[in-house]
Design a protein around this motif. Structure first.
Motif, PDB file in Angstrom:
ATOM      1  N   GLY A  82      37.833  42.924  32.179  1.00 16.17           N
ATOM      2  CA  GLY A  82      38.464  42.558  33.455  1.00 16.17           C
ATOM      3  C   GLY A  82      37.713  41.530  34.264  1.00 16.17           C
ATOM      4  N   GLY A  83      36.659  40.940  33.718  1.00 16.88           N
ATOM      5  CA  GLY A  83      35.943  39.883  34.434  1.00 16.88           C
ATOM      6  C   GLY A  83      36.789  38.617  34.457  1.00 16.88           C
ATOM      7  N   TRP A 116      30.862  33.385  38.272  1.00 15.00           N
ATOM      8  CA  TRP A 116      30.641  34.832  38.426  1.00 15.00           C
ATOM      9  C   TRP A 116      29.620  35.278  37.396  1.00 15.00           C
ATOM     10  CZ3 TRP A 116      31.961  38.991  35.032  1.00 15.00           C
ATOM     11  CH2 TRP A 116      31.853  40.273  35.590  1.00 15.00           C
ATOM     12  N   SER A 127      29.186  41.812  38.818  1.00 17.06           N
ATOM     13  CA  SER A 127      29.418  42.608  40.019  1.00 17.06           C
ATOM     14  C   SER A 127      28.656  43.912  39.858  1.00 17.06           C
ATOM     15  CB  SER A 127      30.901  42.925  40.187  1.00 17.06           C
ATOM     16  OG  SER A 127      31.651  41.750  40.301  1.00 17.06           O
ATOM     17  N   MET A 139      40.616  41.178  45.139  1.00 17.42           N
ATOM     18  CA  MET A 139      39.739  42.263  44.684  1.00 17.42           C
ATOM     19  C   MET A 139      39.189  41.981  43.289  1.00 17.42           C
ATOM     20  SD  MET A 139      40.031  44.834  47.032  1.00 17.42           S
ATOM     21  CE  MET A 139      40.340  46.512  46.562  1.00 17.42           C
ATOM     22  N   ASP A 158      37.146  40.397  40.263  1.00 15.67           N
ATOM     23  CA  ASP A 158      35.771  39.925  40.251  1.00 15.67           C
ATOM     24  C   ASP A 158      35.745  38.399  40.314  1.00 15.67           C
ATOM     25  OD1 ASP A 158      34.082  42.473  39.584  1.00 15.67           O
ATOM     26  OD2 ASP A 158      35.930  42.575  38.434  1.00 15.67           O
ATOM     27  N   ARG A 202      31.531  46.422  46.597  1.00 17.05           N
ATOM     28  CA  ARG A 202      30.675  45.912  45.525  1.00 17.05           C
ATOM     29  C   ARG A 202      29.748  44.834  46.052  1.00 17.05           C
ATOM     30  NH1 ARG A 202      35.751  42.724  42.947  1.00 17.05           N
ATOM     31  NH2 ARG A 202      35.957  41.217  44.611  1.00 17.05           N
ATOM     32  N   ARG A 219      31.200  47.609  35.605  1.00 15.82           N
ATOM     33  CA  ARG A 219      30.688  46.256  35.810  1.00 15.82           C
ATOM     34  C   ARG A 219      31.736  45.321  36.412  1.00 15.82           C
ATOM     35  NH1 ARG A 219      29.317  45.673  29.666  1.00 15.82           N
ATOM     36  NH2 ARG A 219      31.328  46.736  29.698  1.00 15.82           N
ATOM     37  N   THR A 220      32.987  45.751  36.416  1.00  7.65           N
ATOM     38  CA  THR A 220      34.044  44.917  36.997  1.00  7.65           C
ATOM     39  C   THR A 220      34.966  45.803  37.832  1.00  7.65           C
ATOM     40  OG1 THR A 220      35.470  45.281  35.110  1.00  7.65           O
ATOM     41  CG2 THR A 220      34.091  43.315  35.031  1.00  7.65           C
ATOM     42  N   PHE A 221      35.842  45.147  38.571  1.00  8.96           N
ATOM     43  CA  PHE A 221      36.774  45.892  39.417  1.00  8.96           C
ATOM     44  C   PHE A 221      37.656  46.801  38.556  1.00  8.96           C
ATOM     45  CE2 PHE A 221      40.754  46.178  41.893  1.00  8.96           C
ATOM     46  CZ  PHE A 221      40.230  46.812  42.999  1.00  8.96           C
ATOM     47  N   THR A 222      38.101  46.273  37.407  1.00  7.53           N
ATOM     48  CA  THR A 222      38.941  47.078  36.512  1.00  7.53           C
ATOM     49  C   THR A 222      38.173  48.309  36.041  1.00  7.53           C
ATOM     50  OG1 THR A 222      40.007  45.067  35.772  1.00  7.53           O
ATOM     51  CG2 THR A 222      40.300  46.989  34.387  1.00  7.53           C
ATOM     52  N   GLU A 223      36.932  48.095  35.607  1.00  6.86           N
ATOM     53  CA  GLU A 223      36.134  49.231  35.137  1.00  6.86           C
ATOM     54  C   GLU A 223      35.889  50.230  36.269  1.00  6.86           C
ATOM     55  OE1 GLU A 223      33.636  47.099  31.501  1.00  6.86           O
ATOM     56  OE2 GLU A 223      32.548  47.870  33.231  1.00  6.86           O
ATOM     57  N   SER A 262      43.699  46.432  30.364  1.00  2.85           N
ATOM     58  CA  SER A 262      42.381  46.019  29.867  1.00  2.85           C
ATOM     59  C   SER A 262      42.277  46.217  28.351  1.00  2.85           C
ATOM     60  CB  SER A 262      41.267  46.783  30.592  1.00  2.85           C
ATOM     61  OG  SER A 262      41.440  48.168  30.406  1.00  2.85           O
TER      62      SER A 262
END
Lengths: 417, 260
Positions: A57-58, A69, A72, A320, A322, A349, B66-70, B100
């Motif tokens: 999801g990055g 980036w 996060s 929202m 990343d 975050r 590590r990410t918003f999804t995670e 994802s």
């Protein structure tokens, strides 16, 4: 059975050599196949490991517009330990470790640059009935490893070591922002800012509450440059100014329409300020001669020339996801890794981002690259390099020894002859 | 013992040093072979060390999101683990997992949810199963699952409508919104399969239930153009402009079919 004693010596040598040659060729062929298969296998396994290591999801290509980036940080461990209100950050000048204040959990948490947990400083009412954290507005760290915590509700700046032991405090009304250097502490307040020595003794107290030219309306961001120049963000007057450590103003610029005038029935919110900021908060100084200001309601990082205050550029997209910004309340520049650490409060975050022209060195870029999963490759690479160098040196030494032995044998033959 | 050319014996002249010089060390006397073997060993050892380091540093099993999804997945998972059985929470979690591309985890969650989550009204799990098949490219299975789920939603709606329940959910809210959402899934699949008449039919089902959804109306107009129904497309674009005056996509669409 053949009697090899009848075979001429030259033929024996030739046969042995051709046998050896054939064996070598076979071995080379086999090893070439093994090597190719191994490399393919390693590539395949490496691909899957990479898929595991690259977070889901990055942002695509780790970029959102011109903003890079890096990663996060949402917290550590299980869901219960994710951050709830990461309002402000500070960087350890020694190693770039990231300190985050999470007032919702009465905590300061130290993360390593790769996002893993380093230290947890829990000052909740349960663990610290006397003097627990209330609502730290800003934290800062100096070179000696002391952590300064501005507590507006206590009206204090408190000083801790990294083990969480309180080292001292000094009183100041409503400390909203904080910056420390080797010799000075600058504290922003509701109506101005104060420059103190490292013990909190005031050297300069500048400003008073209000909208006038020499007045301030919530100083939510202060920074000290390496030459002791002080930069001040006046949030609700929407101004940015530069000061000498003696309290002389270098310059002052408007950042946008003053928010304190929108509350008094004004209908026109136009501003000639090119930055068009709304609620500037944290400020930091990068290596490229810029000031970078985080704007909470503009969802942006704005860049200014530190010598004139001239607006240069604005970065950031709202969101929202990343790499985007969601109510950013603070920003710090890490010269060790050439990146910016943003307290992205609304998304719970801290984001590590890069901006163009931040003036990082090649070494800083290398450290930036090695701050993530690539670090795991470092030791094997060093090992392979050492083995190769040692093998090469031993090979050279053996060759020289053999050459010397041959030369000695030739010399002895010559003497014998 | 035969004499050699210089009068010595063959055994004396036989190259005793030859095995070591030529092949006494076996194939490893060849420097190329030696280097290749060393390289292979180094690669294997280096890779093993890399794996050990990655594990030790936590890169292969990250301890925190590590990410918003995670982070959202982690949040949803802890809710589900704590015993929450609200269908919407399970649906959101499944949607995140599908987005994802964590298909195996999503399938496990669907299997786990069956029998635990009472989603008889909206059939969230059935819908998510169809979405999962669709995301995996298993279009036939996705369409079958979608049809079954829509039929189940309709059956439940009619059952509740005919019941004496007070308050009567069916009378108050109509058919579950998931029915329309599944039509949109079927539309997307038919577009991928280039079955435009079916895609149009599914969108029409959705629009009949949601006549003011201007975004989907634009999609419907675009599909009608693909099916050659220019008048229908014009009518849909005109309706879009009623809701969104000067909408650039609608104006562009009208221009593309030669309408003002």
């Amino acid at each position: 059975m053949n009697d090899t004693s009848d075979i001429p010596v030259a033929a024996v040598v030739t046969d042995t050599r051709s046998e050896e040659h054939e064996r070598s060729r076979t071995a080379r062929r086999i090893l070439t196949i093994v090597l190719i298969v191994l490399i393919l296998l390693l590539c395949g396994v490496g691909y899957f490991l990479g898929k595991i290591m690259i977070p889901q999801g990055g942002p695509l290509g780790s970029r959102v517009g011109d903003v890079g980036w890096i990663r996060s940080i949402y917290g550590f461990g299980s869901n219960a330990d994710q951050m709830t209100t990461p309002s402000t950050t500070a960087l350890d000048p020694a190693n770039g470790n990231i300190w985050v204040a999470d007032p919702g959990k009465y905590r300061l948490v130290e993360y390593q640059p790769d996002g893993s947990l380093a230290t947890l400083m829990d000052k909740s009412p349960a663990t610290t009935p006397e003097g627990h954290f209330r609502l730290p507005s800003k934290i800062a760290m100096d070179r000696s490893g002391l952590l300064y915590v501005a507590e507006p509700t206590y009206g204090e700046v408190r000083v801790f070591n990294t083990r969480g032991e309180e080292q001292g405090m000094f009183a100041i009304p409503s400390p909203l922002s904080l910056a420390v250097s080797d010799d000075y502490i600058v504290v922003g307040t509701n109506g101005g800012f104060a420059i103190t020595d490292k013990f909190g003794n005031p050297l300069q107290v500048i400003g008073e509450p209000g909208r006038g030219e020499d007045q301030f309306d919530r100083v939510n961001g202060v920074a000290i440059d390496s030459d002791d120049t002080v930069y001040v963000v006046d949030t609700f007057n929407n101004r940015l100014s530069s000061w000498t450590i003696e309290g002389q103003q270098n310059w002052i610029v408007e950042l946008g329409y003053p928010q304190n005038q929108t509350m008094t029935g004004e209908t026109s919110f136009e501003s000639s300020a090119p930055a068009r900021l709304q609620t500037p908060m944290g400020i930091t100084v990068d290596n490229g001669g810029h000031l970078v200001v985080a704007d909470m309601f503009d969802f942006s990082l704005a860049v200014f020339d530190k010598s004139t205050g001239e607006f240069i550029a604005k970065y950031g997209e709202v969101g929202m996801d990343d790499g985007k910004l969601y109510y950013p309340s603070d920003v710090d520049y890490d010269p060790i890794h050439d990146w910016f650490v943003v307290a992205d409060n609304g998304a719970k975050r801290v984001q590590i981002l890069t901006l163009p022209d931040s003036g990082g060195s090649v070494a800083a870029k290398a450290r930036q690259g090695l701050s993530g999963p690539l670090k795991a490759c470092l030791f094997p690479l060093i090992l392979i390099l050492i083995v190769l160098i040692v093998s090469f040196v031993i090979g050279r030494l053996n060759r020289r020894r053999r050459e010397r032995a041959v030369a000695e044998a030739v010399r002895q033959d010559a003497v014998a002859a | 013992m035969p004499k050699t050319h210089d009068g010595g014996t063959a055994s004396a002249q036989r190259p005793t040093a030859a095995p070591s010089a030529v092949g006494g060390g076996g194939m490893f006397s060849d420097p190329v072979v030696k280097w290749m073997a060393a390289l292979i060993s180094l690669l294997v050892v280096g890779f093993l060390i890399f794996v050990v380091f990655s594990l030790a540093l936590g890169y292969l099993r990250p301890a925190a999101p590590r990410t918003f999804t995670e982070a959202k997945i982690s949040e949803g998972q802890s809710l589900i683990d704590s015993g929450v059985i609200e269908p919407e929470i399970w649906r959101n979690q499944l949607m995140l997992l599908i987005d994802s591309k964590q298909f195996a985890v999503a399938q496990n969650l669907i299997d786990k949810g069956e029998g635990i989550v009472d989603d008889s009204w909206g059939h969230e799990l059935g819908w998510m199963q169809a979405e999962l098949y669709g995301a995996q490219g298993r279009y036939d299975e996705a369409l079958v699952q979608a049809d079954e789920t829509q039929a189940a939603i309709m059956a439940e709606y009619e059952r509740v409508l005919a019941s004496e329940d007070v308050p009567n959910r069916a009378k108050a809210y109509g058919i579950s919104e998931n029915h329309g959402r599944i039509s949109l899934l079927k539309y997307r699949i038919h577009i991928v399969l280039e079955d435009y008449p079916e895609a149009q039919r599914e969108l029409q089902v959705y629009i009949d239930a949601n006549p003011t959804d201007a975004g989907i109306l634009k999609d419907l107009a675009a599909v009608k153009i693909l099916n050659g129904d220019l008048d229908g497309a014009r009518a849909d674009y005109d309706r879009v402009l009623m809701f969104l005056p000067d909408d650039p996509e609608a104006l562009e669409g009208l221009e593309s079919i030669g309408a003002e």
